[in-house]
Motif scaffolding. Structure first.
Motif, PDB file in Angstrom:
ATOM      1  N   VAL A 179       6.453   7.913 -11.179  1.00  0.00           N
ATOM      2  CA  VAL A 179       7.505   8.029 -10.164  1.00  0.00           C
ATOM      3  C   VAL A 179       7.358   6.944  -9.095  1.00  0.00           C
ATOM      4  O   VAL A 179       8.346   6.435  -8.570  1.00  0.00           O
ATOM      5  CB  VAL A 179       7.466   9.436  -9.506  1.00  0.00           C
ATOM      6  N   ILE A 180       6.108   6.568  -8.794  1.00  0.00           N
ATOM      7  CA  ILE A 180       5.837   5.668  -7.660  1.00  0.00           C
ATOM      8  C   ILE A 180       5.570   4.219  -8.069  1.00  0.00           C
ATOM      9  O   ILE A 180       6.175   3.277  -7.542  1.00  0.00           O
ATOM     10  CB  ILE A 180       4.612   6.183  -6.858  1.00  0.00           C
ATOM     11  N   THR A 181       4.667   3.988  -9.010  1.00  0.00           N
ATOM     12  CA  THR A 181       4.132   2.652  -9.255  1.00  0.00           C
ATOM     13  C   THR A 181       5.154   1.615  -9.723  1.00  0.00           C
ATOM     14  O   THR A 181       5.151   0.492  -9.212  1.00  0.00           O
ATOM     15  CB  THR A 181       2.948   2.713 -10.240  1.00  0.00           C
ATOM     16  N   PRO A 182       6.033   1.909 -10.696  1.00  0.00           N
ATOM     17  CA  PRO A 182       6.987   0.874 -11.135  1.00  0.00           C
ATOM     18  C   PRO A 182       7.843   0.327  -9.993  1.00  0.00           C
ATOM     19  O   PRO A 182       8.079  -0.890  -9.927  1.00  0.00           O
ATOM     20  CB  PRO A 182       7.849   1.613 -12.169  1.00  0.00           C
ATOM     21  N   LYS A 183       8.273   1.194  -9.090  1.00  0.00           N
ATOM     22  CA  LYS A 183       9.080   0.734  -7.948  1.00  0.00           C
ATOM     23  C   LYS A 183       8.227  -0.071  -6.984  1.00  0.00           C
ATOM     24  O   LYS A 183       8.701  -1.041  -6.373  1.00  0.00           O
ATOM     25  CB  LYS A 183       9.713   1.933  -7.239  1.00  0.00           C
ATOM     26  N   MET A 184       6.954   0.292  -6.826  1.00  0.00           N
ATOM     27  CA  MET A 184       6.061  -0.472  -5.965  1.00  0.00           C
ATOM     28  C   MET A 184       5.848  -1.871  -6.527  1.00  0.00           C
ATOM     29  O   MET A 184       5.811  -2.858  -5.789  1.00  0.00           O
ATOM     30  CB  MET A 184       4.717   0.242  -5.826  1.00  0.00           C
ATOM     31  N   LEU A 185       5.709  -1.976  -7.854  1.00  0.00           N
ATOM     32  CA  LEU A 185       5.514  -3.278  -8.488  1.00  0.00           C
ATOM     33  C   LEU A 185       6.717  -4.198  -8.255  1.00  0.00           C
ATOM     34  O   LEU A 185       6.551  -5.420  -8.142  1.00  0.00           O
ATOM     35  CB  LEU A 185       5.280  -3.096  -9.991  1.00  0.00           C
ATOM     36  N   MET A 186       7.915  -3.600  -8.158  1.00  0.00           N
ATOM     37  CA  MET A 186       9.123  -4.392  -7.907  1.00  0.00           C
ATOM     38  C   MET A 186       9.060  -5.111  -6.567  1.00  0.00           C
ATOM     39  O   MET A 186       9.589  -6.213  -6.412  1.00  0.00           O
ATOM     40  CB  MET A 186      10.354  -3.502  -7.950  1.00  0.00           C
ATOM     41  N   SER A 187       8.387  -4.498  -5.590  1.00  0.00           N
ATOM     42  CA  SER A 187       8.320  -5.103  -4.252  1.00  0.00           C
ATOM     43  C   SER A 187       7.510  -6.395  -4.244  1.00  0.00           C
ATOM     44  O   SER A 187       7.668  -7.225  -3.349  1.00  0.00           O
ATOM     45  CB  SER A 187       7.716  -4.113  -3.244  1.00  0.00           C
ATOM     46  N   MET A 193       7.174   3.144  -0.961  1.00  0.00           N
ATOM     47  CA  MET A 193       7.874   4.241  -1.633  1.00  0.00           C
ATOM     48  C   MET A 193       8.626   5.054  -0.584  1.00  0.00           C
ATOM     49  O   MET A 193       8.446   4.865   0.623  1.00  0.00           O
ATOM     50  CB  MET A 193       6.887   5.140  -2.377  1.00  0.00           C
ATOM     51  N   CYS A 194       9.477   5.966  -1.062  1.00  0.00           N
ATOM     52  CA  CYS A 194      10.202   6.858  -0.161  1.00  0.00           C
ATOM     53  C   CYS A 194       9.308   8.049   0.151  1.00  0.00           C
ATOM     54  O   CYS A 194       9.279   9.035  -0.606  1.00  0.00           O
ATOM     55  CB  CYS A 194      11.513   7.309  -0.809  1.00  0.00           C
TER      56      CYS A 194
END
Length: 315
Positions: free
Chosen positions: A80-88, A182-183
């Motif tokens: 839920v968290i890591t893929p979006k963090m990698l985008m940053s 993350m949110c």
């Protein structure tokens, strides 16, 4: 979803920009590969443990039933968290839609609260196994284990709903830059144009319950376990009992320590940069370490792994 419709009506913001872990360009690519490596180890470790427990019948015991679900939870909330963090790390602006942000918040909270209660269920299991071994099979029956697991996920759902429902009632406007990767609850509250008093009260009460109840359960369980271990006369028996519990104690300390540091201190005493570092422990480091801690220090898992590998080689 009615919750998402309510969110859209209550806010003029349609998207958020996640600031990420760092604003220094030189650190982005090294951090990207570091956390990508963490995520790969997390996925392989947890899915590997899930597969190993599922395929080996001698691991179909209460202890491994809970460990199976712990690995499932770790895999899910890391995803839920890591893929979006990698985008940053690789995009100029890491944009997330308002509905996507609230969805990430809900599932993150659902899995992280579930983890706190699954750890307390595992502590109770170890207490029965060490302090009352003669009634262990009867006490930790499949029905009891299923009820405990149901309670774990009910508490996770209740905690996630409480926080997310309060969050979607807020109005977000103007500055939509969230100073986090993350949110999460506290960074989103900083972006609200309306009063966050109720949200802060809910954070204090609900997080207090979600950390307090499992912590008390675990503390009492291990106090009784320690008392029981000290009454074991043989050195070998004590060593085996300590070895059985040490993995769980390490995992509990990492998870609850970082969570309490993040949420139970006043925001004025905890700069957001420190909050990000604290969040990394329970969102990235703990899900990666759990399968390593429980497998490398566990003889049953090592034996099951050797059997599985030998079967594969033979076939």
């Amino acid at each position: 979803m009615p919750l998402m419709r309510m969110a859209a009506e209550n806010s003029s913001v349609t998207e958020f920009i996640l600031a990420g872990l760092t604003n220094q360009p030189g650190l982005r690519m090294p951090l990207f590969f570091l956390f990508l490596g963490f995520y790969v180890v997390t996925v392989m470790g947890n899915l590997g443990l899930i597969t190993l427990i599922g395929l080996n019948s001698h691991l179909h015991t209460p202890m491994y039933f809970f460990l199976f679900n712990l690995s499932f939870i770790d895999f899910c909330y890391s995803t839920v968290i890591t893929p979006k963090m990698l985008m940053s790390f690789v995009s100029k602006k890491n944009i997330i839609a308002y509905a996507g942000c609230m969805t990430q918040l809900f599932f993150f909270l659902f899995f992280v609260v579930s983890e706190s209660f699954i750890l307390s269920a595992m502590a109770y299991d170890r207490y029965i196994a060490i302090c009352n071994p003669l009634v262990y099979t009867a006490t930790m029956s499949p029905q009891v284990c299923s009820l405990l697991l149901l309670g774990v996920y009910v508490m996770g759902f209740a905690g996630a709903m409480a926080h997310t429902t309060c969050m979607v009632r807020l109005t977000f406007c103007a500055n939509n830059l969230v100073d986090h990767y993350m949110c999460d609850i506290l960074p989103l509250l900083e972006r609200s144009c309306t009063s966050t008093y109720v949200n802060e009260l809910v954070v204090f009460v609900v997080v207090g319950i979600d950390i307090g109840v499992p912590t008390v359960t675990i503390f009492i369980s291990y106090a009784l376990i320690l008392t029981s271990i000290l009454h074991i006369r043989s050195t070998e028996g004590r060593s085996k009992a300590f070895s059985t519990c040490s993995s769980h104690i390490i995992a509990v300390s990492l998870f609850f320590g970082s969570g309490a540091f993040m949420y139970l201190k006043p925001s004025s005493l905890l700069p957001m940069n420190q909050g990000k570092v604290s969040s990394l422990f329970y969102t990235t480091v703990v899900p990666m370490l759990n399968p390593l801690i429980y497998s490398l220090r566990n003889k049953d898992v090592k034996v099951a792994l050797k059997k599985s590998l030998s079967k594969k080689t033979f076939s």
